[in-house]
Design a protein around this motif. Sequence first.
Motif, PDB file in Angstrom:
ATOM      1  N   GLY A 165       0.799  -1.213   0.000  1.00 43.04           N
ATOM      2  CA  GLY A 165       0.000   0.000   0.000  1.00 43.04           C
ATOM      3  C   GLY A 165       0.832   1.262   0.000  1.00 43.04           C
ATOM      4  O   GLY A 165       1.831   1.363   0.732  1.00 43.04           O
ATOM      5  N   LEU A 166       0.455   2.245  -0.821  1.00 43.85           N
ATOM      6  CA  LEU A 166       1.132   3.526  -0.884  1.00 43.85           C
ATOM      7  C   LEU A 166       0.348   4.555  -0.082  1.00 43.85           C
ATOM      8  O   LEU A 166      -0.873   4.581  -0.133  1.00 43.85           O
ATOM      9  N   GLN A 189      -0.168   4.531 -11.240  1.00 44.23           N
ATOM     10  CA  GLN A 189      -0.139   3.914 -12.566  1.00 44.23           C
ATOM     11  C   GLN A 189      -0.205   4.969 -13.652  1.00 44.23           C
ATOM     12  O   GLN A 189       0.549   4.915 -14.630  1.00 44.23           O
ATOM     13  N   ARG A 190      -1.080   5.969 -13.465  1.00 43.74           N
ATOM     14  CA  ARG A 190      -1.191   7.024 -14.469  1.00 43.74           C
ATOM     15  C   ARG A 190       0.126   7.802 -14.578  1.00 43.74           C
ATOM     16  O   ARG A 190       0.545   8.192 -15.678  1.00 43.74           O
ATOM     17  N   ALA A 244       7.664  -0.773  -3.793  1.00 43.68           N
ATOM     18  CA  ALA A 244       7.177  -1.508  -2.619  1.00 43.68           C
ATOM     19  C   ALA A 244       6.640  -0.541  -1.581  1.00 43.68           C
ATOM     20  O   ALA A 244       7.369   0.313  -1.067  1.00 43.68           O
ATOM     21  N   GLY A 245       5.356  -0.679  -1.268  1.00 46.65           N
ATOM     22  CA  GLY A 245       4.746   0.127  -0.223  1.00 46.65           C
ATOM     23  C   GLY A 245       4.677  -0.641   1.079  1.00 46.65           C
ATOM     24  O   GLY A 245       5.487  -1.540   1.339  1.00 46.65           O
ATOM     25  N   GLU A 285       8.427   4.299  -1.502  1.00 45.34           N
ATOM     26  CA  GLU A 285       7.533   5.331  -2.031  1.00 45.34           C
ATOM     27  C   GLU A 285       8.251   6.662  -2.228  1.00 45.34           C
ATOM     28  O   GLU A 285       8.021   7.368  -3.206  1.00 45.34           O
ATOM     29  N   ARG A 286       9.179   7.016  -1.287  1.00 42.08           N
ATOM     30  CA  ARG A 286       9.909   8.288  -1.416  1.00 42.08           C
ATOM     31  C   ARG A 286      10.790   8.269  -2.661  1.00 42.08           C
ATOM     32  O   ARG A 286      10.851   9.241  -3.423  1.00 42.08           O
TER      33      ARG A 286
END
Length: 672
Positions: free
Chosen positions: A607-608, A617-618, A640-641, A661-662
């Motif tokens: 999860g992000l 994704q966009r 990887a979240g 995420e960063r």
Amino acid sequence: MATDDIQKRLHELREEIRRHDFLYYVKDRPEISDGAYDSLFRELSRLEQDHPDLITADSPTQRVGGAPLSELVKVRHEQPMLSLDSIVERADILAFDQRMKRELQAESVGYTAEPKFDGLSVELVYEQGAFTRGATRGDGTTGEDVTVNLRTIRSLPLQLAGKSGAPDRLVVRGEVYMRLADFQSLNRRMTERGEEAFANPRNAAAGSLRQLDSTITASRPLAVTCYEIMGQSGPPIRTHWDELDTLAQWGLPAPQLRRRCGSIDEVIAYHQETEAARDALPYEIDGIVVKVDERNSQERLGFKSRSPRWAVALKFTPRKEITVVEDIAVSVGRTGTLTPLALLRPVEVGGVTISRATLHNADEVARKDVRVGDTVKVERAGDVIPAIAERVPVPGEQRSEPFRMPDHCPICASAVAREGAYYYCTGQSVCGAQIKGAIEHFASKAALDIDGVGRKTVAQLVDQGLVRSLADLFVLTKPQLLSLDGFADRSSTLLLEAIERSKTVALDRFLMGLGIRQVGQHIARVLAKEFGSLDGVMEADAARFQQVLEIGPEISASLASYFSEPHNRAVIRDLRDRGLVIIEVRNDQTHASQTGLAGKTFVFTGGLRDFTREDAQRAVEDRGARVASSVSKKTAYVVAGEDPGSKLDQAKKLGVTVLNEREFAELLKGQA
């Protein structure tokens, strides 16, 4: 005509119409044709329109319903409306009889047995012979005032029979229910409109009676039966049997299949006969009610905390899995797809009452050869969606004609076309079923993301004529929203703010929101990246669409058909005229190919916190990269979240670069 003559004629017409209502709705023995009845009703309506000062509250014309209520008011019952203990086994009813004999110190006890209607219990109050108040059972002590809604039920007299000797004050307990044919007809209409049908007649009756808008109740085919006097002025009636007879004399609909039983053996025989006949009855019953007949004996036996000691419900064995197809309706979905649905006599499957089952498509119906009137076995596919497993042959049965899909849409009468195994309505935005679905889809999270525009709100907006096309959403006003059920000042303001925020929308979201057949989120993104602008998409033809990677002949044909339809182009024009701004895609194919991410493959796991999966994704697709669902040697990055799954282990095993995420956000910033 003199005033006295007018009043006399009004009185004659009202009495005559009441008598025919009683014969038709209660006795099921009409004496005149529908045309003759309508003629009487029109004459009464005309006279009352000409002389509004002579309209009375109990006139048959006053059953159409009134202005919507803001809420159902709580009312306290004249006396507690208790429930009944339920039993199923023969041994239990024999034990009940023994207990009655023991407590009454009697060698035998007489009973009244009557059908147990499967509906919604109500309290009815009459004063000076006029119906003055009605309430639902609620918790047994306090219910909801549904007087206005009850007045719309044709089988409920607004005035007791004139020469019946009815008491000055009368409180009656009854059951509101829906006949099976009316229930199936209502479910058919709802199914065809793509609305959620009722599970069983009881739910239909309860949902209809508790409407805030009594005009909706008036449009539903409800009936009522009365089976107990809860209170009355004057001397009490000696037996329950006489009580039911007296209710009928006063013009109230009492159970017609009741039986007076001199012993428990007669009760058991009545139960067996009634259960054997239940499938032939025009209404749903789930057992019989057995009551000690003598009122004095009832008083001696008294009550428990929640039920009388002198009465019990002797239930039937529930129908399981095997039932009858009473009709085959065709539901029209959001994109116009027509789906045949079997409307069933309600049956219990896995502890859930089922009244309809999907037949998937015309080929499936033909393969299983399911027809109206067939006996079938029902199952819950995956324990969720009810489906017909097979037809159960019945010796000597005469089957109806094979089912055929309609040539015209059951909602808008537009022509029906076929696409593979499926049929669909060509009416698009002129089809009532598609309008609701189209608006709901247009406002969904994956499209314009208008919070507050859900199924219930859309249904009200369309049904009240406030929204007839997608563009009408953007000219809604607060007074219009305040007229809807469930909307107050704050909720109306929030919805208008959400609509205003949605006026600026990304091209792919807008294309997704149009609800074009076979165009989902991914294809919408492909189109946005390929053409860059809405005008570019609208100017393309089938051949041009087919040049786009991932778009084949069927999708190309669907796109070309949609944008060549003048009505659809008019809707898009109206949306723009009403302030909708569609953001063009600046990162065209050339620019995307110049970024360092062009052609790279990303995989997301876990999860992000700062991105939705859709936004992440966009972001990579806008930079010329693609997203895959599994890790391979060709994967460039795994993001990887929190709580990543096995994809992270696979990435490490294959030596794929893993980003948190960063790091992912910094990579995007560097490629902007």
